[in-house]
Design a protein around this motif. Structure first.
Motif, mmCIF file in Angstrom:
data_model
loop_
_atom_site.group_PDB
_atom_site.id
_atom_site.type_symbol
_atom_site.label_atom_id
_atom_site.label_comp_id
_atom_site.label_asym_id
_atom_site.label_seq_id
_atom_site.Cartn_x
_atom_site.Cartn_y
_atom_site.Cartn_z
ATOM 1 N N LEU A 1 0.874 -1.163 0.000
ATOM 2 C CA LEU A 1 0.000 0.000 0.000
ATOM 3 C C LEU A 1 0.910 1.210 0.000
ATOM 4 O O LEU A 1 1.700 1.401 0.928
ATOM 5 C CB LEU A 1 -0.920 0.017 1.216
ATOM 6 N N ARG A 2 0.832 2.013 -1.049
ATOM 7 C CA ARG A 2 1.736 3.156 -1.147
ATOM 8 C C ARG A 2 1.044 4.345 -1.813
ATOM 9 O O ARG A 2 0.239 4.180 -2.730
ATOM 10 C CB ARG A 2 2.999 2.794 -1.915
ATOM 11 N N PHE A 3 1.399 5.523 -1.319
ATOM 12 C CA PHE A 3 0.896 6.765 -1.891
ATOM 13 C C PHE A 3 1.888 7.236 -2.957
ATOM 14 O O PHE A 3 3.046 7.517 -2.664
ATOM 15 C CB PHE A 3 0.722 7.824 -0.809
ATOM 16 N N ILE A 4 1.412 7.309 -4.199
ATOM 17 C CA ILE A 4 2.231 7.811 -5.301
ATOM 18 C C ILE A 4 2.229 9.330 -5.284
ATOM 19 O O ILE A 4 3.212 9.979 -5.603
ATOM 20 C CB ILE A 4 1.684 7.300 -6.648
ATOM 21 N N LYS A 5 1.085 9.885 -4.895
ATOM 22 C CA LYS A 5 0.933 11.333 -4.806
ATOM 23 C C LYS A 5 -0.055 11.649 -3.695
ATOM 24 O O LYS A 5 -1.069 10.967 -3.542
ATOM 25 C CB LYS A 5 0.419 11.909 -6.134
ATOM 26 N N ALA A 6 0.241 12.674 -2.912
ATOM 27 C CA ALA A 6 -0.701 13.161 -1.893
ATOM 28 C C ALA A 6 -0.411 14.638 -1.680
ATOM 29 O O ALA A 6 0.212 15.033 -0.706
ATOM 30 C CB ALA A 6 -0.563 12.372 -0.594
ATOM 31 N N ASP A 7 -0.866 15.439 -2.636
ATOM 32 C CA ASP A 7 -0.602 16.878 -2.602
ATOM 33 C C ASP A 7 -1.683 17.602 -1.801
ATOM 34 O O ASP A 7 -2.875 17.344 -1.980
ATOM 35 C CB ASP A 7 -0.567 17.442 -4.028
ATOM 36 N N LYS A 8 -1.251 18.511 -0.971
ATOM 37 C CA LYS A 8 -2.174 19.349 -0.200
ATOM 38 C C LYS A 8 -2.346 20.671 -0.931
ATOM 39 O O LYS A 8 -1.355 21.353 -1.238
ATOM 40 C CB LYS A 8 -1.609 19.569 1.202
ATOM 41 N N VAL A 9 -3.595 21.022 -1.224
ATOM 42 C CA VAL A 9 -3.884 22.201 -2.029
ATOM 43 C C VAL A 9 -4.851 23.111 -1.280
ATOM 44 O O VAL A 9 -5.857 22.642 -0.734
ATOM 45 C CB VAL A 9 -4.509 21.794 -3.389
ATOM 46 N N ASN A 10 -4.551 24.395 -1.246
ATOM 47 C CA ASN A 10 -5.439 25.381 -0.640
ATOM 48 C C ASN A 10 -6.077 26.197 -1.765
ATOM 49 O O ASN A 10 -5.391 26.938 -2.473
ATOM 50 C CB ASN A 10 -4.660 26.297 0.312
ATOM 51 N N GLU A 11 -7.381 26.047 -1.930
ATOM 52 C CA GLU A 11 -8.105 26.765 -2.969
ATOM 53 C C GLU A 11 -9.158 27.653 -2.333
ATOM 54 O O GLU A 11 -10.147 27.168 -1.792
ATOM 55 C CB GLU A 11 -8.752 25.780 -3.945
ATOM 56 N N ASN A 12 -8.907 28.953 -2.353
ATOM 57 C CA ASN A 12 -9.838 29.941 -1.795
ATOM 58 C C ASN A 12 -10.183 29.645 -0.343
ATOM 59 O O ASN A 12 -11.337 29.757 0.085
ATOM 60 C CB ASN A 12 -11.115 30.004 -2.641
ATOM 61 N N GLY A 13 -9.169 29.250 0.423
ATOM 62 C CA GLY A 13 -9.351 28.996 1.845
ATOM 63 C C GLY A 13 -9.837 27.603 2.193
ATOM 64 O O GLY A 13 -9.999 27.279 3.369
ATOM 65 N N THR A 14 -10.094 26.758 1.196
ATOM 66 C CA THR A 14 -10.520 25.373 1.417
ATOM 67 C C THR A 14 -9.365 24.430 1.114
ATOM 68 O O THR A 14 -8.727 24.546 0.062
ATOM 69 C CB THR A 14 -11.732 25.007 0.533
ATOM 70 N N ILE A 15 -9.102 23.498 2.033
ATOM 71 C CA ILE A 15 -7.984 22.564 1.880
ATOM 72 C C ILE A 15 -8.472 21.287 1.193
ATOM 73 O O ILE A 15 -9.483 20.700 1.581
ATOM 74 C CB ILE A 15 -7.354 22.237 3.240
ATOM 75 N N TYR A 16 -7.743 20.860 0.171
ATOM 76 C CA TYR A 16 -8.004 19.611 -0.529
ATOM 77 C C TYR A 16 -6.741 18.751 -0.494
ATOM 78 O O TYR A 16 -5.618 19.271 -0.441
ATOM 79 C CB TYR A 16 -8.371 19.862 -1.995
ATOM 80 N N TYR A 17 -6.944 17.435 -0.540
ATOM 81 C CA TYR A 17 -5.841 16.499 -0.738
ATOM 82 C C TYR A 17 -6.050 15.817 -2.086
ATOM 83 O O TYR A 17 -7.101 15.224 -2.342
ATOM 84 C CB TYR A 17 -5.787 15.461 0.380
ATOM 85 N N ASP A 18 -5.046 15.921 -2.933
ATOM 86 C CA ASP A 18 -5.068 15.288 -4.262
ATOM 87 C C ASP A 18 -4.251 14.000 -4.155
ATOM 88 O O ASP A 18 -3.025 14.045 -4.062
ATOM 89 C CB ASP A 18 -4.468 16.243 -5.285
ATOM 90 N N ILE A 19 -4.947 12.858 -4.138
ATOM 91 C CA ILE A 19 -4.344 11.579 -3.746
ATOM 92 C C ILE A 19 -4.309 10.596 -4.906
ATOM 93 O O ILE A 19 -5.276 10.457 -5.659
ATOM 94 C CB ILE A 19 -5.150 10.950 -2.585
ATOM 95 N N GLU A 20 -3.200 9.901 -5.020
ATOM 96 C CA GLU A 20 -3.104 8.710 -5.882
ATOM 97 C C GLU A 20 -2.420 7.617 -5.063
ATOM 98 O O GLU A 20 -1.307 7.799 -4.582
ATOM 99 C CB GLU A 20 -2.320 8.997 -7.151
ATOM 100 N N MET A 21 -3.093 6.498 -4.893
ATOM 101 C CA MET A 21 -2.600 5.416 -4.043
ATOM 102 C C MET A 21 -2.692 4.082 -4.775
ATOM 103 O O MET A 21 -3.624 3.843 -5.558
ATOM 104 C CB MET A 21 -3.436 5.348 -2.755
ATOM 105 N N GLU A 22 -1.714 3.214 -4.542
ATOM 106 C CA GLU A 22 -1.717 1.865 -5.101
ATOM 107 C C GLU A 22 -1.802 0.846 -3.969
ATOM 108 O O GLU A 22 -1.197 1.042 -2.908
ATOM 109 C CB GLU A 22 -0.456 1.611 -5.918
ATOM 110 N N VAL A 23 -2.535 -0.257 -4.187
ATOM 111 C CA VAL A 23 -2.676 -1.274 -3.146
ATOM 112 C C VAL A 23 -2.834 -2.647 -3.767
ATOM 113 O O VAL A 23 -3.423 -2.811 -4.837
ATOM 114 C CB VAL A 23 -3.888 -0.957 -2.232
ATOM 115 N N GLN A 24 -2.259 -3.620 -3.088
ATOM 116 C CA GLN A 24 -2.443 -5.025 -3.442
ATOM 117 C C GLN A 24 -2.387 -5.835 -2.146
ATOM 118 O O GLN A 24 -1.493 -5.626 -1.321
ATOM 119 C CB GLN A 24 -1.358 -5.500 -4.411
ATOM 120 N N CYS A 25 -3.348 -6.728 -1.934
ATOM 121 C CA CYS A 25 -3.384 -7.449 -0.670
ATOM 122 C C CYS A 25 -4.265 -8.686 -0.785
ATOM 123 O O CYS A 25 -4.914 -8.923 -1.811
ATOM 124 C CB CYS A 25 -3.894 -6.552 0.458
ATOM 125 N N TYR A 26 -4.298 -9.458 0.294
ATOM 126 C CA TYR A 26 -5.107 -10.669 0.384
ATOM 127 C C TYR A 26 -6.216 -10.438 1.402
ATOM 128 O O TYR A 26 -5.978 -9.893 2.483
ATOM 129 C CB TYR A 26 -4.228 -11.853 0.790
#
Length: 210
Positions: free
Chosen positions: A152-177
């Protein structure tokens, strides 16, 4: 129902989605389609002396569920979704502080019988009973053992502030049983135990508001 579960992936237009191969079948969930929505849910977590908070709280904290999740009221018969849950963190730490810390690390352990610290992975299937209720059947990474090809790994997790609102722009990969559940006292979920299936090549992409 469990033996005849049909997973499917009908391609839709959305920038926010989860896709994977589950038990050899394509599965995908798109934000805004069929009751699915991109979410980060901030939840209380209590450990108590008994079955409710009136019996006395031993410890408390928070956990965060995240992903392209399904609301019970929006479910149709036999819909399903993957749930990711963070470790418990203290109440003194804000959601923003914790997510900043979590996303600063790329590779994370998946909780299983060997690893008690990490991120939980759970497949929930909803069998709708009425407008606002459904039976939920679940399979877990934590009730069995993960293998060398689990990740389980985060390829991207950017924190963005747009007009005072915080967003997280996430790309994650996972493989499991994923496993049937077996309690410490030997109770076996659904009368079955052991490996239920493998989740392969999972990709989560979403830009979500804090």
């Amino acid at each position: 129902m469990l033996d005849h579960l049909v997973l499917e992936c009908n391609e839709r237009e959305s920038d926010d989605y989860f896709k994977a191969i589950i038990k050899g079948q394509d599965a995908c969930y798109y934000d805004g389609v069929n009751g699915y929505s991109k979410r980060i849910d901030y939840l209380n977590h209590f450990v108590t002396k008994g079955p409710n908070t009136s019996s006395g709280v031993i410890s408390s904290g928070h956990v965060i569920n995240f992903g392209i999740l399904l609301g019970v009221s929006d479910a149709t018969t036999y819909q399903h979704c993957i749930l990711f849950q963070t470790p418990v963190f203290p109440v003194r730490i804000t959601k923003e502080q914790y997510l900043d810390s979590l996303f600063s690390i790329s590779n994370h352990k998946i909780i299983d019988r060997n690893n008690k610290e990490g991120i939980k992975v759970e497949l929930n299937m909803f069998d709708k009973q009425s407008k606002n209720s459904a039976s939920v059947y679940s399979f877990y990474a934590e009730t069995g053992y993960q293998k060398e090809d689990s990740y389980l790994r985060f390829i991207k997790a950017d924190k963005v502030n747009e007009n005072g609102t915080i967003y997280y722009d996430i790309e994650m990969e996972v493989q499991c049983y994923l496993y049937y559940h077996k309690n410490e006292d030997g109770f076996v979920q659904y009368g079955k135990e052991g490996l239920w299936g493998k989740l392969e090549n999972g990709i989560l992409k979403m830009k979500v508001k804090l």
